[in-house]
Design an enzyme around this catalytic site. Sequence first.
Site, PDB file in Angstrom:
ATOM      1  NE  ARG A   6      35.134   5.984  24.095  1.00  0.00           N
ATOM      2  CZ  ARG A   6      34.083   5.984  23.285  1.00  0.00           C
ATOM      3  NH1 ARG A   6      32.960   5.575  23.658  1.00  0.00           N
ATOM      4  NH2 ARG A   6      34.299   5.887  22.056  1.00  0.00           N
ATOM      5  NE  ARG A  89      35.671  -1.600  28.567  1.00  0.00           N
ATOM      6  CZ  ARG A  89      35.510  -3.130  29.033  1.00  0.00           C
ATOM      7  NH1 ARG A  89      35.751  -3.576  30.264  1.00  0.00           N
ATOM      8  NH2 ARG A  89      35.203  -3.978  28.054  1.00  0.00           N
ATOM      9  CE1 TYR A 107      38.493   0.926  23.464  1.00  0.00           C
ATOM     10  CE2 TYR A 107      38.968   2.719  21.899  1.00  0.00           C
ATOM     11  CZ  TYR A 107      38.026   2.199  23.200  1.00  0.00           C
ATOM     12  OH  TYR A 107      36.919   3.023  23.660  1.00  0.00           O
ATOM     13  NE  ARG A 115      33.548   1.958  19.540  1.00  0.00           N
ATOM     14  CZ  ARG A 115      33.100   3.251  19.769  1.00  0.00           C
ATOM     15  NH1 ARG A 115      32.549   3.584  20.790  1.00  0.00           N
ATOM     16  NH2 ARG A 115      32.807   4.035  18.556  1.00  0.00           N
TER      17      ARG A 115
END
Length: 123
Positions: A6, A89, A107, A115
């Site tokens: 991610r 995202r 991130y 996060r």
Amino acid sequence: MIRGIRGATTVSRNSAEEILTVTEELVAKIIELNKIDPDSVASVFISTTEDITAVFPARVLRNFPGWTYVPVMCMREIPVPNSLTNCIRVMLHVNTDIAQQEINHVYLNGAKVLRPDLDGSLI
């Protein structure tokens, strides 16, 4: 095994140039930190908040050598009240033997608040 990797970032305004620039920065960092070979990528999902409409951020994946045939899809995030705005995202589905806790999620910019527990020292 397929693992999800991610990442997220934000833009300051809804401009095609900025959207593509920050998305390319994010994907490049994910590729670098996780040593991703495009042949190991099953697919990539990219979502945006409803305020990002100037361009499909998935276009940047075609700038990376070897990524021509990787399936990519853009979609819209659920507009949850008080959620982070101007956010992009990314979720890469990668075939790997790396353990879940060894994956480097990325991130950047305003998305670091999503996060903070994954905001490692590598970034």
